[in-house]
Design a protein around this motif. Structure first.
Motif, PDB file in Angstrom:
ATOM      1  N   UNK A  76      66.139  39.545  41.869  1.00 50.11           N
ATOM      2  CA  UNK A  76      66.188  39.864  43.296  1.00 50.11           C
ATOM      3  C   UNK A  76      66.495  38.582  44.045  1.00 50.11           C
ATOM      4  N   UNK A  77      67.534  38.618  44.867  1.00 47.23           N
ATOM      5  CA  UNK A  77      68.025  37.420  45.553  1.00 47.23           C
ATOM      6  C   UNK A  77      67.857  37.574  47.055  1.00 47.23           C
ATOM      7  N   UNK A  81      70.497  33.008  50.411  1.00 49.79           N
ATOM      8  CA  UNK A  81      70.969  32.192  49.294  1.00 49.79           C
ATOM      9  C   UNK A  81      72.382  32.573  48.889  1.00 49.79           C
ATOM     10  N   UNK A  82      72.733  33.841  49.001  1.00 46.51           N
ATOM     11  CA  UNK A  82      74.093  34.259  48.672  1.00 46.51           C
ATOM     12  C   UNK A  82      75.096  33.694  49.677  1.00 46.51           C
ATOM     13  N   UNK A 308      75.850  44.841  47.494  1.00 51.73           N
ATOM     14  CA  UNK A 308      74.427  44.479  47.488  1.00 51.73           C
ATOM     15  C   UNK A 308      73.624  45.441  48.356  1.00 51.73           C
ATOM     16  N   UNK A 309      72.422  45.786  47.900  1.00 49.45           N
ATOM     17  CA  UNK A 309      71.484  46.596  48.675  1.00 49.45           C
ATOM     18  C   UNK A 309      70.383  45.685  49.209  1.00 49.45           C
ATOM     19  N   UNK A 310      70.143  45.744  50.501  1.00 49.25           N
ATOM     20  CA  UNK A 310      69.146  44.884  51.135  1.00 49.25           C
ATOM     21  C   UNK A 310      67.850  45.659  51.328  1.00 49.25           C
ATOM     22  N   UNK A 315      58.583  45.741  53.880  1.00 45.79           N
ATOM     23  CA  UNK A 315      58.313  47.005  53.190  1.00 45.79           C
ATOM     24  C   UNK A 315      58.259  46.864  51.682  1.00 45.79           C
ATOM     25  N   UNK A 316      58.334  45.638  51.203  1.00 48.83           N
ATOM     26  CA  UNK A 316      58.180  45.444  49.757  1.00 48.83           C
ATOM     27  C   UNK A 316      57.761  44.003  49.513  1.00 48.83           C
TER      28      UNK A 316
END
Length: 1021
Positions: A76-77, A81-82, A308-310, A315-316
């Motif tokens: 998980x990024x 950073x990307x 990518x999914x953000x 919430x996590x």
């Protein structure tokens, strides 16, 4: 006049363009092993590179204690950073196809690209070079230096030390060589290797790395003397084995370096993780191999960002490590234009009507094609059977087949006064099974006895007894006529009617057989209470006065008196009180006393012990089968234990029963090879003492038997040949029926029982031979690859069954409750994967808790319940008929299910039935449905982007006045050349980052001039 549709040059389209370019020998993508090293200062010893994470498919981190690797997990990024990585690639050094033989040469090339300034002078350059050449410390070195090897886990000790799979010598030295050949480039091999002592490598981890893999090294860290970051992305051509750089001795292809000022260690670590994760992405991995410039790499990052999914931060928990998924979706849709739409277009119901079920229009045409189809695979069927998995399957199925065959023979012996009994059943099963395994079209099918055949035998024997006819002779006539009718069905390609047997009929039939297995296993256990009665409501204080003794009958029956008289038994001279239970029963004595039941004395412990054996067998079997997916022991140990689960369970329970010493009922096997009755032989005259007209009269029951044989055989064959089993050697419905027909005739002449395909045994056989991919990468889940198609297991099962007469001394130790437990497991395990039971659960499940089944997406829930209810009613009717005296018409009722399914066309639409009643595996159809929905979203997005683009002006005229822009260092004009036949000589030209994109149509002399935004032209006019 042709029109070319223009659309914006999105990152996805650009990546597809890059991946569509031709490969050369130096840019063939390989599997990658990625290692993240960070600079670490160790007091007075100076700095060194320390391995902190690695990627083969999923991320593994060195735990904070530094003693072990973490479990593999999905990386998980952070989005930041990307973007930081994209900025560093855009502004940093990019060296593609760098030719270097060592890390020294690579470091010099990287530093030579850095502009000299006040902040970065020669002294600073020397310091950075010294850091890049520091020693690399790997996690496996700490394990080797551990002074307490005794604390190593049992799982580590059991790992075998095998040779490296792609390096032959124990050490290699640095020797310059010319560029590798095409074959070597494809295999990831290179002569240019550094000195490496392979004894220092983690040999067990080396086994997990695919052959021909290359390394991608990511080096990040903070240096106090730097004032600005140094970033470099290097692609070495050819790949070089850099001594000590990588944890395992494989050649390095990519090198990413990020060194920056102090105070940003965590930021650099996250950017390094982002780079390493990108290298494991299937699409960016290929882009990195084929990129021609910096812009291609940036396009690859942009395409990755598009996918990518953000997750919202509130919430996590970012510290949660996501477990690797069981199934990873294919990335082909990201690589090829139109692949998504093409895959989604195949979401129509898949039929099981293949070439083997097509009418040929000539006699025995289908049989001939089956033989031609299976003949090339004949020898491989034996070679593929030489596997440990086949041995486990054979031992399992042998125990599972023996008991029903002997039980069926015993019941048949009771119904026919011993004309056909256990010995005949063993011989018939062995002969038919061996021939079927050798010559059938689908040797995965296991033959067995069925309930309707037993009912038919009972009715036929009663009829012959009532009309004083010879039972065996009339049965031979019926069997020969049935065999003849089956051959006629083969000759006329009647097996093509199998295409009308849909999932509705399959599941109703298979569910019934599974339920029968479960019911009969429990019924046999309960029946033991009659044989071994238990004293209820006994008082413990009276145990000393409870007794049960044998006495002469007070009022003997006429049958008892005749028995005494015929055997000249002197009743008054018998000491009845000293007789054993068996002798008392043989002399027709009676049992009296408070510890006596209806049929004899109470037997303490036996029934309870039988229940313990029964349920212990079922539970232990279930646990051992699931042991394959447990976390204990190495993979090979778990797989072996799971494959041999049934055999190990039976052996263990036999030993426990032997040590307990409780007289549980045992398997009874005939120990003498001869017919059960002395007044019959092994060959039966079809007419015998019967009148001649019985030969013709046998036609009527033979027709009913033909339907019974055909339905039992073909429904089981359809279940075995399901597409979801991924069978590659084809099937042979006509050939299977032909072999069954021939053996049915042989068994009839020899006075042996008839055998057809047994549904549950066949399903169990198929499930025991499933092949899964070997999980190479840590965390990678095994994938179902298909079934091990071979003839060895079936052949060995029935050969050993025929030899069981000689194994009586061993088989007599197997308790019957253990075999009943095996039957229960077979019935329960065969229910898995039957969609009917999944739909049954929906009746008591709230909508929010219902699984995401594909049919729930497209069919209203009330329609799903209605369909399930119809199937349930049919199943109940089949059960009622099977359990009644009308069981002889059971095959007709199974046939009637086909017509019931046809009538359901009036209640359901074609679309609804395509989701509720088809033969497509659930997972495959669900993927296609997801792909279709995503395709629609992508298409609408493209149309909106095209509409928002600048207007296209169409000009008519000649193309001679158009000047092509010149190639620059930042913008490269790609000329794709002439298209293949069918593209009308269209030539595409476009800018990578250019100002103008245009299409020249040579035939029509039309020019499309567009505004200065990146556009790409469609290839289709």
């Amino acid at each position: 006049m042709g029109l070319c549709l223009l659309s914006p040059d999105t990152p996805s389209q650009r990546v597809q363009f890059i991946l569509g370019s031709e490969e050369d020998e130096q840019h063939v993508p390989h599997d990658l092993f990625t290692e993240l090293d960070e600079i670490c200062v160790k007091g007075d010893e100076g700095a060194e590179w320390k391995e902190t994470a690695r990627w083969l498919k999923f991320e593994e981190d060195v735990e904070d204690g530094g003693e072990r690797w973490s479990k593999p997990y999905v990386a998980t990024l952070s989005l930041h950073s990307l973007f930081e990585l994209r900025s560093h690639i855009t502004n940093g050094t990019v060296l593609l196809d760098l030719c270097a033989n060592s890390i020294e040469e690579t470091a010099d090339m990287i530093l030579s690209q850095q502009e000299e300034s006040v902040e970065f002078d020669e002294q600073m350059r020397a310091k950075v070079r010294e850091v890049l050449l520091k020693k690399h410390h790997h996690q496996n070195e700490k394990k080797r230096n551990n002074l307490l090897p005794i604390v190593r886990s049992f799982a580590d000790v059991s790992k075998k030390q095998t040779d490296l799979h792609h390096l032959e010598k124990p050490a290699q030295t640095l020797t310059p060589h010319p560029s590798p050949t095409m074959a070597e480039a494809k295999n990831g091999l290179n002569h240019e290797t550094g000195a490496m002592d392979l004894s220092k490598a983690e040999l067990h981890f080396m086994k997990k790395i695919p052959t021909g893999a290359e390394a991608s090294n990511v080096l990040v860290g903070e240096l106090d003397f730097l004032h600005q970051p140094i970033t470099a992305f290097v692609r070495l051509t050819p790949a070089v084995l850099l001594s000590g750089m990588t944890e395992v001795p494989i050649p390095t292809r990519f090198l990413f370096v990020l060194l920056g000022p102090g105070g940003k260690a965590h930021q650099y670590h996250e950017i390094g993780r982002a780079m390493a994760t990108l290298m494991t992405d299937e699409v960016f991995h290929d882009v990195a191999y084929k990129a021609k410039n910096r812009a291609d790499l940036v396009a690859g990052i942009d395409e990755f960002l598009d996918q990518v999914t953000v997750l919202p931060p509130g919430e996590w928990d970012p510290s949660i490590r996501i477990e690797p998924p069981k199934n990873v979706p294919s990335q082909e849709r990201r690589k090829m234009p139109g692949a998504l739409e093409e895959g989604a277009s195949h979401s129509k119901p898949e039929k099981h009507r293949g070439p083997e079920l097509e009418q040929t229009g000539r006699l025995f045409g289908g049989l001939i094609l089956d033989v031609k189809r299976k003949a090339p695979w004949f020898w491989s069927d034996f070679q593929d059977g030489l596997s440990l998995q086949c041995l486990a399957s054979f031992l399992f199925l042998y125990c599972a087949c023996m008991s029903p065959v002997i039980t069926f023979g015993g019941l048949l012996g009771e119904a026919t006064d011993g004309h056909i009994s256990a010995m005949e059943s063993l011989l018939g099963a062995s002969m038919t099974g061996v021939v079927f395994s050798l010559f059938a079209g689908q040797p995965l099918t296991i033959l067995g006895s069925t309930g309707p055949i037993l009912v038919f035998e009972k009715i036929l024997y009663k009829f012959c007894k009532d009309y004083t006819l010879s039972y065996l002779s009339l049965r031979t006539c019926i069997g020969l006529w049935t065999a003849f009718f089956c051959v006629v069905l083969v000759a006329t390609d009647a097996s093509c009617l199998v295409c009308y047997i849909t999932r509705f009929t399959e599941e109703a039939f298979a569910s019934l057989i599974c339920i029968i297995f479960i019911y009969e296993a429990l019924e046999k256990l309960i029946h033991l209470r009659e044989v071994y009665p238990v004293q209820m409501h006994s008082k413990l204080d009276f145990l000393t006065i409870y007794y049960c003794k044998c006495e002469a009958p007070t009022h003997p029956s006429n049958k008892t008196l005749q028995f005494w008289e015929s055997n000249k038994i002197n009743v008054s001279g018998i000491t009845w009180g000293s007789l054993t239970v068996t002798k008392c029963r043989n002399l027709h004595g009676e049992f009296h006393g408070p510890a006596c039941g209806h049929s004899g004395p109470y037997t303490p412990n036996v029934l309870l012990w039988c229940c313990i054996l029964f349920f212990s067998t079922f539970v232990l079997l279930t646990l051992l089968k699931k042991f394959k997916t447990s976390r204990y022991f190495p993979t090979r140990v778990r797989s072996t234990v799971s494959d041999f689960g049934v055999f190990l369970t039976i052996v263990f329970m036999v030993l426990v029963d032997f040590m307990a010493g409780i007289p549980s009922p045992k398997l009874q096997v005939p120990h003498v090879f001869k017919p059960t009755r002395d007044d019959r032989g092994w060959l039966i005259n079809p007419i015998g003492p019967n009148p001649w007209w019985t030969v013709l009269a046998a036609l009527i029951p033979a027709l009913l038997c033909t339907i019974l044989i055909f339905m039992d055989q073909q429904i089981t064959a359809v279940i075995v040949n399901r597409n979801e089993h991924k069978l590659k050697k084809g099937c042979g419905y006509h050939l299977d029926l032909f072999v069954v027909a021939v053996m049915l005739g042989v068994c009839s002449v020899m006075g042996l029982p008839w055998f057809v395909a047994a549904t549950v045994l066949s399903i169990t056989h198929v499930n025991s031979l499933k092949i899964e991919s070997s999980c190479s990468a840590p965390g990678e889940q095994p994938k179902f690859l298909g079934i091990r198609e071979q003839r060895v297991t079936g052949l060995m099962i029935f050969v050993l069954m025929g030899c069981s007469v000689f194994f009586t001394s061993v088989l007599k130790f197997i308790p019957m409750p253990v075999l009943y437990g095996v039957f229960l497991y077979m019935g329960v395990s065969s229910l898995r994967g039957i969609q009917f039971f999944d739909r049954l659960k929906l009746f008591g499940m709230p909508a929010k808790h219902q699984p995401d089944f594909i049919y729930l997406r497209h069919v209203p829930l009330r329609k799903v319940h209605f369909f399930t209810l119809i199937q349930l009613i049919c199943l109940v009717l089949l059960w009622a008929i099977k359990a009644s005296r009308a069981a002889i018409v059971f095959p007709m009722m199974v046939l009637a299910l086909v017509f019931v399914r046809k009538l359901m066309d009036l209640c359901f639409s074609k679309r609804e039935l395509s989701f509720l009643d088809d033969l497509m595996p659930e997972s495959k159809k669900k993927k296609l449905d997801d792909a279709k929905n995503e395709a629609k979203e992508k298409e609408s997005q493209k149309m909106m982007e095209a509409a928002a683009a600048c207007a296209v002006k169409l000009k008519l005229g000649k193309s001679s006045g158009v000047d092509t822009p010149k190639q620059s260092s930042d913008r490269i004009l790609d000329l794709e050349g002439e298209e293949q036949a069918g593209d009308s000589g269209m030539c595409q030209r476009r800018h990578r980052e250019g100002e103008t994109a245009f299409v020249e149509l040579e035939d029509s002399q039309e020019i499309l001039e567009v505004c200065p935004v990146p556009l790409v032209c469609s290839r289709h006019l």
